[in-house]
Design a protein around this motif. Structure first.
Motif, mmCIF file in Angstrom:
data_model
loop_
_atom_site.group_PDB
_atom_site.id
_atom_site.type_symbol
_atom_site.label_atom_id
_atom_site.label_comp_id
_atom_site.label_asym_id
_atom_site.label_seq_id
_atom_site.Cartn_x
_atom_site.Cartn_y
_atom_site.Cartn_z
ATOM 1 N N ASP A 1 2.726 -0.062 9.258
ATOM 2 C CA ASP A 1 1.478 0.677 9.149
ATOM 3 C C ASP A 1 0.345 0.474 10.357
ATOM 4 O OD1 ASP A 1 -0.979 2.212 8.637
ATOM 5 O OD2 ASP A 1 -0.734 1.762 6.398
ATOM 6 N N ALA A 2 0.447 0.789 11.742
ATOM 7 C CA ALA A 2 -0.325 0.466 12.576
ATOM 8 C C ALA A 2 -1.802 0.601 12.342
ATOM 9 C CB ALA A 2 -0.019 1.212 13.814
ATOM 10 N N ALA A 3 -2.128 1.620 11.625
ATOM 11 C CA ALA A 3 -3.691 1.801 11.277
ATOM 12 C C ALA A 3 -4.048 1.067 10.297
ATOM 13 C CB ALA A 3 -3.760 3.231 10.633
ATOM 14 N N GLU A 4 -3.231 0.565 9.585
ATOM 15 C CA GLU A 4 -3.607 -0.718 8.565
ATOM 16 C C GLU A 4 -3.817 -2.011 9.119
ATOM 17 O OE1 GLU A 4 -3.352 -2.733 4.412
ATOM 18 O OE2 GLU A 4 -4.525 -1.075 5.248
ATOM 19 N N VAL A 5 -2.956 -2.358 10.076
ATOM 20 C CA VAL A 5 -3.049 -3.497 10.727
ATOM 21 C C VAL A 5 -4.263 -3.425 11.623
ATOM 22 C CG1 VAL A 5 -2.017 -5.105 12.612
ATOM 23 C CG2 VAL A 5 -0.419 -4.048 10.864
ATOM 24 N N GLY A 6 -4.511 -2.310 12.354
ATOM 25 C CA GLY A 6 -5.754 -2.221 13.262
ATOM 26 C C GLY A 6 -7.014 -2.482 12.477
ATOM 27 N N GLU B 1 10.016 -13.353 11.150
ATOM 28 C CA GLU B 1 8.693 -12.788 11.382
ATOM 29 C C GLU B 1 8.584 -11.138 11.312
ATOM 30 O OE1 GLU B 1 5.313 -15.399 12.597
ATOM 31 O OE2 GLU B 1 7.364 -15.633 11.784
ATOM 32 N N ALA B 2 7.924 -10.951 10.132
ATOM 33 C CA ALA B 2 7.913 -9.840 9.971
ATOM 34 C C ALA B 2 7.031 -8.832 11.049
ATOM 35 C CB ALA B 2 7.070 -9.170 8.451
ATOM 36 N N PRO B 3 7.409 -7.635 11.430
ATOM 37 C CA PRO B 3 6.672 -7.005 12.627
ATOM 38 C C PRO B 3 5.317 -6.765 12.280
ATOM 39 C CG PRO B 3 8.790 -5.887 12.019
ATOM 40 C CD PRO B 3 8.695 -6.991 11.096
ATOM 41 N N MET C 1 -12.997 -0.308 1.948
ATOM 42 C CA MET C 1 -13.368 1.217 2.314
ATOM 43 C C MET C 1 -12.509 1.616 3.268
ATOM 44 S SD MET C 1 -17.521 0.858 2.039
ATOM 45 C CE MET C 1 -17.594 -0.447 3.315
ATOM 46 N N GLY C 2 -12.270 1.268 4.382
ATOM 47 C CA GLY C 2 -11.344 1.802 5.406
ATOM 48 C C GLY C 2 -10.205 2.468 4.762
ATOM 49 N N ALA C 3 -9.490 1.582 3.771
ATOM 50 C CA ALA C 3 -8.233 1.914 3.074
ATOM 51 C C ALA C 3 -8.256 3.043 1.890
ATOM 52 C CB ALA C 3 -7.461 0.628 2.766
ATOM 53 N N GLY C 4 -9.712 3.224 1.793
ATOM 54 C CA GLY C 4 -9.999 4.149 0.514
ATOM 55 C C GLY C 4 -9.575 3.537 -0.795
ATOM 56 N N LEU C 5 -9.565 2.637 -1.019
ATOM 57 C CA LEU C 5 -8.961 1.962 -2.336
ATOM 58 C C LEU C 5 -9.767 2.617 -3.440
ATOM 59 C CD1 LEU C 5 -8.997 -1.805 -1.807
ATOM 60 C CD2 LEU C 5 -7.249 -0.144 -1.372
ATOM 61 N N ALA C 6 -9.194 2.700 -4.548
ATOM 62 C CA ALA C 6 -9.823 3.420 -5.925
ATOM 63 C C ALA C 6 -10.570 2.360 -6.518
ATOM 64 C CB ALA C 6 -8.427 3.917 -6.727
ATOM 65 N N LEU C 7 -11.928 2.314 -6.125
ATOM 66 C CA LEU C 7 -12.806 1.337 -6.865
ATOM 67 C C LEU C 7 -14.235 1.815 -6.547
ATOM 68 C CD1 LEU C 7 -13.950 -0.413 -4.368
ATOM 69 C CD2 LEU C 7 -11.910 -1.717 -4.903
ATOM 70 N N ARG C 8 -15.052 1.222 -7.185
ATOM 71 C CA ARG C 8 -16.739 1.541 -7.070
ATOM 72 C C ARG C 8 -17.007 0.235 -6.292
ATOM 73 N NH1 ARG C 8 -20.939 4.718 -6.110
ATOM 74 N NH2 ARG C 8 -22.601 3.950 -6.783
#
Length: 471
Positions: free
Chosen positions: A146-151, A110-112, A275-282
């Motif tokens: 990446d706790a911020a990502e999980v959150g 079970e991955a953390p 948007m929260g992850a800042g993906l490189a897209l429009r």
């Protein structure tokens, strides 16, 4: 995390915060785990009959009687039916307190990050109308994730679940718009809304479906990201409540119709993650928001309405309203020929009959994209199943008075004909995916409390992150 999401899901505590250790134990790892217990813990586990079966729990006491350690069974993690969100049961099983997954646990199946996400998803409570109940246990962020990502993912899911769970008296088209504007404000996105006379001119199908309600229909258009980045457009069906219109549903059929904006909730949640992850897209997010009500202004069976795309549509059934509002939104999206066009909709009972409530159907003509969606669904623990866009069934939508009918009029292939109807309105966009989802958990499962759900949102975020990683 937004205030609403923070109230729905407690945030992870910072890594390193002291907490009661929790061991996630599979059948294969149990002998090594048991050998590592001290003598009193081993005796207590044996006395209480602990075995690492799925969901089995043991609360091991210290010498002073305080809780010193938790054992949680995962069962056979190699079994086909293993639930990777099983740790989502823990917030409902453990007493209040602070807990930490054991860093040196002998079982790594079970991955953390998965376990932490499952915990947060299982912590969700919808408490708008009554107290949330006892204080929930809190989890320390496992080291190295990446706790911020999980959150962010958990908060976006909470946002979508809150929207689906909110009854229609408190969530109409204006409130869906408010949710989109709040999301845009957090991420620096722009929002344009078309309503009133301009809606009737520019989006006639959206206007027709919403005309009977005292709550005005609208087309919500959110944009974010650099204009020279690859274009991705999400479209979400935003029917705040569906009576069925003049083809009125029976009372039992209306009981869950507050969830008929589940497509909009899923699209908002996926957009929040991207948007929260800042993906490189429009990114563009389109939500046709309406209430399908009944009044003297209601559209009727037999009406013919010319869509934004110019195609005339005969109304065979006013309860097939979702595809109508999506058609106008897809026609707008198609003008830009985005690199990827994804629509989410609680669209057909036929998809539920075929696949049940837990497995959304998806449709696309792009074979490579279909494979990527299946892979993303597995990675995100957000499963879907591909169904065919069987072109010959398009003839079932033929009309004697218009370019096409909004329903086939027969009992067969309802999900496929709905997808084929939508495809007519985005002919220039090659990579188009349609998700036909349920948007609701009929019963509680690990990490998936009973009630509103934003199916396919985590999948779409995983897909977008892989294709358009942040720069």
């Amino acid at each position: 995390m937004t205030d609403a999401a923070a109230a729905s899901i407690p945030a992870l505590l910072p890594a390193g915060t002291p907490g009661i250790p929790v061991a996630l134990v599979s059948q294969a790892a149990w002998p090594a785990c048991e050998a590592g217990l001290d003598a009193p813990q081993k005796a207590f586990a044996a006395a209480t009959g602990f075995a690492p079966k799925p969901g089995r729990l043991a609360l091991l006491p210290a010498a002073d009687g305080a809780l010193s350690r938790v054992l949680f069974g995962l069962g056979d993690t190699d079994a086909a039916g293993h639930d990777r969100l099983l740790a989502g049961m823990l917030p409902g099983l453990l007493p209040p307190g602070i807990y930490a997954l054991e860093a040196d646990a002998p079982d790594q199946a079970e991955a953390p990050a998965e376990a932490a996400l499952a915990w947060l998803l299982g912590s969700y409570r919808f408490a708008r109308y009554r107290p949330a109940g006892p204080e929930r246990p809190r989890l320390v962020a496992p080291a190295g994730i990446d706790a911020a990502e999980v959150g962010r993912i958990a908060a976006a899911v909470a946002l979508g679940r809150d929207l689906v769970n909110t009854p229609a008296n408190d969530l109409g088209p204006a409130e869906i718009e408010a949710a989109a504007r709040a999301l845009a404000g957090r991420h620096g996105a722009a929002v344009a809304v078309t309503a009133g006379v301009e809606l009737a001119r520019a989006f006639p199908l959206v206007h027709a479906v919403g005309a009977a309600s005292t709550r005005a229909p609208r087309l919500i258009d959110l944009t974010w990201g650099p204009t020279d980045a690859p274009r991705v457009t999400l479209v979400g069906k935003g029917v705040a409540f569906d009576t069925g219109g003049l083809d009125i549903k029976p009372s039992a059929g209306m009981l869950l119709m507050k969830k008929d904006m589940g497509g909009a909730a899923a699209a908002l949640a996926a957009a929040d993650m991207a948007m929260g992850a800042g993906l490189a897209l429009r990114l563009r997010l389109l939500i046709p928001a309406v209430e399908n009500a009944i009044s003297g202004d209601a559209f009727r069976p037999g009406d013919v309405i010319r869509s934004r795309a110019g195609l005339s549509v005969e109304i065979g059934n006013t309860d097939a309203e979702g595809r109508l509002i999506l058609a106008d939104a897809l026609a707008l999206a198609d003008t830009e020929e985005p690199d990827l066009l994804i629509d989410f909709a609680t669209l057909t009972g036929a998809a539920r009959v075929a696949l049940g409530p837990d497995l959304p159907a998806f449709f696309t003509e792009d074979e490579a994209l279909a494979g990527a969606i299946a892979a993303a669904g597995h990675a995100a623990i957000d499963p879907v199943w591909r169904m065919p866009l069987h072109a010959p069934y398009a003839s079932l939508l033929a009309s004697k008075v218009a370019d096409l009918n909004n329903v086939s009029g027969g009992p067969f292939a309802g999900a496929i004909t709905a997808a084929l109807f939508l495809r007519r309105f985005a002919p220039k966009t090659k990579r188009h995916v349609h998700f036909d989802l349920y948007g609701w958990n009929p019963s509680a499962k690990p990490g998936r409390p009973e009630g509103g759900e934003v199916q396919a949102a985590r999948l779409v975020y995983a897909l977008l992150k892989d294709r358009y990683p942040p720069g």
